[in-house]
Scaffold this active site. Sequence first.
Site, PDB file in Angstrom:
ATOM      1  N   LYS A  43      61.969 -76.386  85.859  1.00 21.21           N
ATOM      2  CA  LYS A  43      62.201 -74.933  85.767  1.00 21.21           C
ATOM      3  C   LYS A  43      63.560 -74.542  86.353  1.00 21.21           C
ATOM      4  O   LYS A  43      64.291 -73.746  85.756  1.00 21.21           O
ATOM      5  CB  LYS A  43      61.065 -74.197  86.503  1.00 21.21           C
ATOM      6  CG  LYS A  43      61.168 -72.688  86.490  1.00 21.21           C
ATOM      7  CD  LYS A  43      59.828 -72.043  86.815  1.00 21.21           C
ATOM      8  CE  LYS A  43      59.122 -72.691  87.990  1.00 21.21           C
ATOM      9  NZ  LYS A  43      59.588 -72.200  89.292  1.00 21.21           N
ATOM     10  N   PHE A  89      57.072 -72.071  91.558  1.00 22.01           N
ATOM     11  CA  PHE A  89      55.846 -72.619  90.977  1.00 22.01           C
ATOM     12  C   PHE A  89      55.506 -71.917  89.656  1.00 22.01           C
ATOM     13  O   PHE A  89      56.411 -71.511  88.933  1.00 22.01           O
ATOM     14  CB  PHE A  89      54.691 -72.581  91.983  1.00 22.01           C
ATOM     15  CG  PHE A  89      54.903 -73.524  93.143  1.00 22.01           C
ATOM     16  CD1 PHE A  89      55.284 -74.846  92.924  1.00 22.01           C
ATOM     17  CD2 PHE A  89      54.741 -73.124  94.458  1.00 22.01           C
ATOM     18  CE1 PHE A  89      55.482 -75.728  93.980  1.00 22.01           C
ATOM     19  CE2 PHE A  89      54.948 -74.004  95.521  1.00 22.01           C
ATOM     20  CZ  PHE A  89      55.315 -75.301  95.272  1.00 22.01           C
ATOM     21  N   TRP A 140      69.098 -80.861  80.760  1.00 21.58           N
ATOM     22  CA  TRP A 140      69.258 -81.989  81.683  1.00 21.58           C
ATOM     23  C   TRP A 140      70.316 -82.944  81.127  1.00 21.58           C
ATOM     24  O   TRP A 140      71.213 -83.368  81.836  1.00 21.58           O
ATOM     25  CB  TRP A 140      67.905 -82.707  81.845  1.00 21.58           C
ATOM     26  CG  TRP A 140      67.892 -83.731  82.932  1.00 21.58           C
ATOM     27  CD1 TRP A 140      67.559 -83.526  84.241  1.00 21.58           C
ATOM     28  CD2 TRP A 140      68.231 -85.114  82.815  1.00 21.58           C
ATOM     29  NE1 TRP A 140      67.673 -84.693  84.951  1.00 21.58           N
ATOM     30  CE2 TRP A 140      68.087 -85.688  84.096  1.00 21.58           C
ATOM     31  CE3 TRP A 140      68.651 -85.923  81.755  1.00 21.58           C
ATOM     32  CZ2 TRP A 140      68.345 -87.034  84.356  1.00 21.58           C
ATOM     33  CZ3 TRP A 140      68.913 -87.269  82.004  1.00 21.58           C
ATOM     34  CH2 TRP A 140      68.758 -87.809  83.298  1.00 21.58           C
ATOM     35  N   PHE A 153      62.009 -83.752  77.041  1.00 22.34           N
ATOM     36  CA  PHE A 153      62.263 -85.033  77.711  1.00 22.34           C
ATOM     37  C   PHE A 153      62.487 -86.084  76.625  1.00 22.34           C
ATOM     38  O   PHE A 153      62.009 -85.927  75.493  1.00 22.34           O
ATOM     39  CB  PHE A 153      61.081 -85.422  78.594  1.00 22.34           C
ATOM     40  CG  PHE A 153      61.081 -84.744  79.931  1.00 22.34           C
ATOM     41  CD1 PHE A 153      61.005 -83.362  80.037  1.00 22.34           C
ATOM     42  CD2 PHE A 153      61.163 -85.489  81.116  1.00 22.34           C
ATOM     43  CE1 PHE A 153      61.006 -82.732  81.272  1.00 22.34           C
ATOM     44  CE2 PHE A 153      61.166 -84.861  82.349  1.00 22.34           C
ATOM     45  CZ  PHE A 153      61.089 -83.483  82.430  1.00 22.34           C
ATOM     46  N   ALA A 190      56.143 -70.356  96.977  1.00 18.93           N
ATOM     47  CA  ALA A 190      55.342 -69.448  96.158  1.00 18.93           C
ATOM     48  C   ALA A 190      53.849 -69.678  96.330  1.00 18.93           C
ATOM     49  O   ALA A 190      53.038 -68.852  95.943  1.00 18.93           O
ATOM     50  CB  ALA A 190      55.720 -69.594  94.694  1.00 18.93           C
ATOM     51  N   THR A 192      66.115 -76.541  86.703  1.00 19.59           N
ATOM     52  CA  THR A 192      67.103 -77.144  85.815  1.00 19.59           C
ATOM     53  C   THR A 192      67.322 -76.259  84.586  1.00 19.59           C
ATOM     54  O   THR A 192      68.453 -76.000  84.177  1.00 19.59           O
ATOM     55  CB  THR A 192      66.617 -78.548  85.397  1.00 19.59           C
ATOM     56  OG1 THR A 192      66.319 -79.289  86.583  1.00 19.59           O
ATOM     57  CG2 THR A 192      67.664 -79.286  84.592  1.00 19.59           C
ATOM     58  N   LYS A 202      60.908 -87.284  97.335  1.00 17.04           N
ATOM     59  CA  LYS A 202      62.151 -87.278  96.562  1.00 17.04           C
ATOM     60  C   LYS A 202      62.128 -86.144  95.551  1.00 17.04           C
ATOM     61  O   LYS A 202      61.136 -85.881  94.903  1.00 17.04           O
ATOM     62  CB  LYS A 202      62.336 -88.609  95.852  1.00 17.04           C
ATOM     63  CG  LYS A 202      62.790 -89.714  96.774  1.00 17.04           C
ATOM     64  CD  LYS A 202      63.353 -90.886  95.991  1.00 17.04           C
ATOM     65  CE  LYS A 202      63.879 -91.960  96.920  1.00 17.04           C
ATOM     66  NZ  LYS A 202      62.803 -92.708  97.585  1.00 17.04           N
ATOM     67  N   ARG A 232      66.328 -69.681  94.667  1.00 16.29           N
ATOM     68  CA  ARG A 232      65.960 -69.887  96.067  1.00 16.29           C
ATOM     69  C   ARG A 232      66.743 -71.053  96.647  1.00 16.29           C
ATOM     70  O   ARG A 232      67.200 -71.930  95.927  1.00 16.29           O
ATOM     71  CB  ARG A 232      64.464 -70.198  96.176  1.00 16.29           C
ATOM     72  CG  ARG A 232      63.579 -68.980  95.946  1.00 16.29           C
ATOM     73  CD  ARG A 232      62.132 -69.376  95.854  1.00 16.29           C
ATOM     74  NE  ARG A 232      61.951 -70.341  94.806  1.00 16.29           N
ATOM     75  CZ  ARG A 232      60.973 -71.230  94.762  1.00 16.29           C
ATOM     76  NH1 ARG A 232      60.088 -71.286  95.743  1.00 16.29           N
ATOM     77  NH2 ARG A 232      60.871 -72.065  93.765  1.00 16.29           N
TER      78      ARG A 232
END
Lengths: 551, 551
Positions: free
Chosen positions: A67, A297, A405, A377, A269, A69, A101, A90
Amino acid sequence: MKTDIEISQSAQLQNINEIAAQLGINEDQLEPYGKYKAKINLPFSGEKNGKLILVTSINPTAAGEGKTTLTIGLGDAFKRINKSCAIALREPSLGPVMGIKGGATGGGYAQVAPMEDINLFFTGDFPAITEAHDTLSALIDNHIHHGNELNIDPRTVTWKRVVDINDRELRHVIVGLGGRTSGVPREDGFDITVASEIMAILCLSNNLDDLKQRLSKIIIGYNYDREPVTVGDLKVTGALALLLKDAIKPNLVQTLEHTPAFVHGGPFANIAHGCNSILATKAAINYSDYAITEAGFGADLGGEKFLDITSKALGKRPDAIVVVATVRALKLNGGVAKDNLDEENVEALLKGAPNLGRHIKNMKQYGKPVVVAINKFTSDTEEEINALTDFISEQGVKSYTTTVWENGGAGATELANELVKACDNDDPFIPLYNDEDDFMVKLNSVVKKIYGGKDVVLSSKAKKQLTELKKRGWDKLPICIAKTQYSFTDDAKQLGAPKDFTINVRELQPKLGAGFIVVLTGKVLTMPGLPTHPAALDMDIQNDGTITGLF
Amino acid sequence: MKTDIEISQSAQLQNINEIAAQLGINEDQLEPYGKYKAKINLPFSGEKNGKLILVTSINPTAAGEGKTTLTIGLGDAFKRINKSCAIALREPSLGPVMGIKGGATGGGYAQVAPMEDINLFFTGDFPAITEAHDTLSALIDNHIHHGNELNIDPRTVTWKRVVDINDRELRHVIVGLGGRTSGVPREDGFDITVASEIMAILCLSNNLDDLKQRLSKIIIGYNYDREPVTVGDLKVTGALALLLKDAIKPNLVQTLEHTPAFVHGGPFANIAHGCNSILATKAAINYSDYAITEAGFGADLGGEKFLDITSKALGKRPDAIVVVATVRALKLNGGVAKDNLDEENVEALLKGAPNLGRHIKNMKQYGKPVVVAINKFTSDTEEEINALTDFISEQGVKSYTTTVWENGGAGATELANELVKACDNDDPFIPLYNDEDDFMVKLNSVVKKIYGGKDVVLSSKAKKQLTELKKRGWDKLPICIAKTQYSFTDDAKQLGAPKDFTINVRELQPKLGAGFIVVLTGKVLTMPGLPTHPAALDMDIQNDGTITGLF
């Protein structure tokens, strides 16, 4: 394949003065923090009234929805179609950075930079909030220790301490041991900084006066007559505001494609209201034609809270809403194990798609145009994309496949063009509830109209607290529900779009400074723990500054 | 009369680029933090080898000695006599700022600026140290919680937590309560950030590699076989170094007269080694002809530690030493009550003067020229100044009356001229002890040759610890004595120059990262408390940024 930090560190960033110049922000208003970060002084000089786009998503999964990204890539796409645009995001909490990670600065070719600074302290906002919060704690216990003029009952102090670290060891502690010179023994606990009411307050304040007003109303506990004791009663509002004098100013950075990004504030959130600061969004609106903001979220948490709490305090409702979804996450919602997500599975996809369906329906309730971004993706097949596109079309909204991405802004120009059209509307905004509604009406609105549940049940503790709230008139505040981010229900394991479930309310917490009542549901924790193998174990920095292991 | 903050805020500061240009620091090496603060990137480009002047003082008193003020004014005086000069100072801890009125940025017309930033977070160094320290704590408890592969005995964890707040309530706590998902219950405690070994390490490191070496050696506790467990064993050296990547860079600011000042690091001199960072002093030496550094509290604490620990790690001994004294403080040492210090009292002055006498004698032992600065207050009479001047002359050193609070650099030009002459010496530096000396020989050296005591007594706990230190070969490290700053003895109430006293050692703490053994004497606390009326109660900030109550 390059890692995010490799892509970020090989990018040619522009000096932050140039980014500010894009927005017409002059040097007097800019406080540079290094060459690529700056704070913007208040009040803003910008006089635009840009369109506002809210980016939200399906329930997050371990598969990753991208989200942030997408939000970043969408900003870059607006720039590519020659629209003046700024993003509001944020800032990351250090706790999770050291634990699991995955940063909070986007990924691939859709990142905000410099990510190694934004993910680590940035311009010091979270440390300032931590310090202000814990200074208040010290001042409370100091007051009790030195005669307790306000007659505070130490057993009722609700103001816990905070650290910006995932430290389960501090959830439940006893403080004040060691004899009469070392304070008064009592039970206490630590939350993570992003759960602090001061974080919420900072993110909801329009200026220093507003901040002070809100700080003064914080309830820290009760006296022996069971009356609330506030920060104002303690006479430390000014000191706390002073500690936040720089933290209140929004931060300006850039995407890898030099789109301006205001990155500021970061309540979670699930346990808080989950939106970047009002001042960051306001800066984006005042200085650009298209302001894109992301809520934390899923649309049931950050989205709902942006629409029912934040945008009201901001004084501006979104002109359009983007819901981000991925094939992988919906397959996971449809029952596929995380390790099998690379395999084509249209059946599972369509089994999980109702999760997206409910979020679309929810967002449409607010009256503004909704568009879906399918964040593609490499493992997604054409069959899957087509099936998902059809499903979305059946819900009565448009969707666009995005590849930010891999391709940065070029991966979302169609979506950007659609949003330019969508923002050009006068559709009235329809609030989910009115603050004046009965407390249970408000709670039922969110549980039924957003979560899709059939009922909400208050624990006996929560019932007692509601009586108290009503007695004091605090029930007329908006509600901020703390709930797991993984499910519409209060049980993280119920994926998809469950029906006929009950939401269990454990506790109600009046947050008069933030201006809402926190409703704690299920088992949601306000202090996370670190995993067996924390990300910290793989981090390093060399003498020449080369960083490894930071995502 | 204007307050310090009024004087500071009405000053016309130069852009930090101009201050850097004075020193030949180019823009590539500079990371600006706002318009008036910057960090200096490593390694330094400067190739000077300036003279080094150490400023220290008599034992501090409630009357105020103005050592920082004098250091700043002296830097300005060097500038006025056309010498290239830079100051190196510690940065203030927020704990005391919220507690007792009085900053750490000088006063009157001898201040470093912007004081409201330097006193509040500054460039975020202390928050980074706090975060690194507490991240280590969380990682230790997380390790124990998740299987405890290193077999750490929770009862022996010596690594406490820290906050940069005076919070007595956190001195003695129990953590890890709440059942099996919330850690392992054990006793713990919080120190103030300036007492953290990471603070000491940061201030003694020459670069990131050195920092990592030191971090890896930190002992966090012992395993069930009673063997030490280190940060290296936990494999988190890299993560901690990463958190300190910016904090290690020294900060550049300016005095009100635009003299460059490197303000960086700030261990307290009573509970730690009490000097600004080696990198700040090194920057001053590398970029100017005269580097002036201040050591914390009296010459028995910060002074001794600079000479025996810091200057060794720095690789450069001072060329001259200034001891700061005031008539008022010596009268207080001579028995005058604080409220009567305005009255002339030559008899009390001469009764208290031996405190100064002993500090002069102590500093002369190191072989380098010693000069006394009499920091003049308006209440000082000519009789008093003359009597004090005669007394100092009898000790075989020169003295100069300075008025930097009133007059800035103009108030110390005579002293500056004298120091230019004094620095031109080849006198060999004579160390007080050698690290290879027997531990008790080192301890006796400081107690007898600096404090003037007759004996040192170890508690049974300390004796046991010494046996352990010797067994492990750690007794060959230098010693860092934690002692009250108010007296040569370990009892804060013994003013003047007491004789025939015994120093009581409570505990020995191996700090292998810092590279010294801390020797805790008397009742010195590593977590202060707030007073009945904390300074925080009088602080405020207005919407336009106007600050009140911050000194």
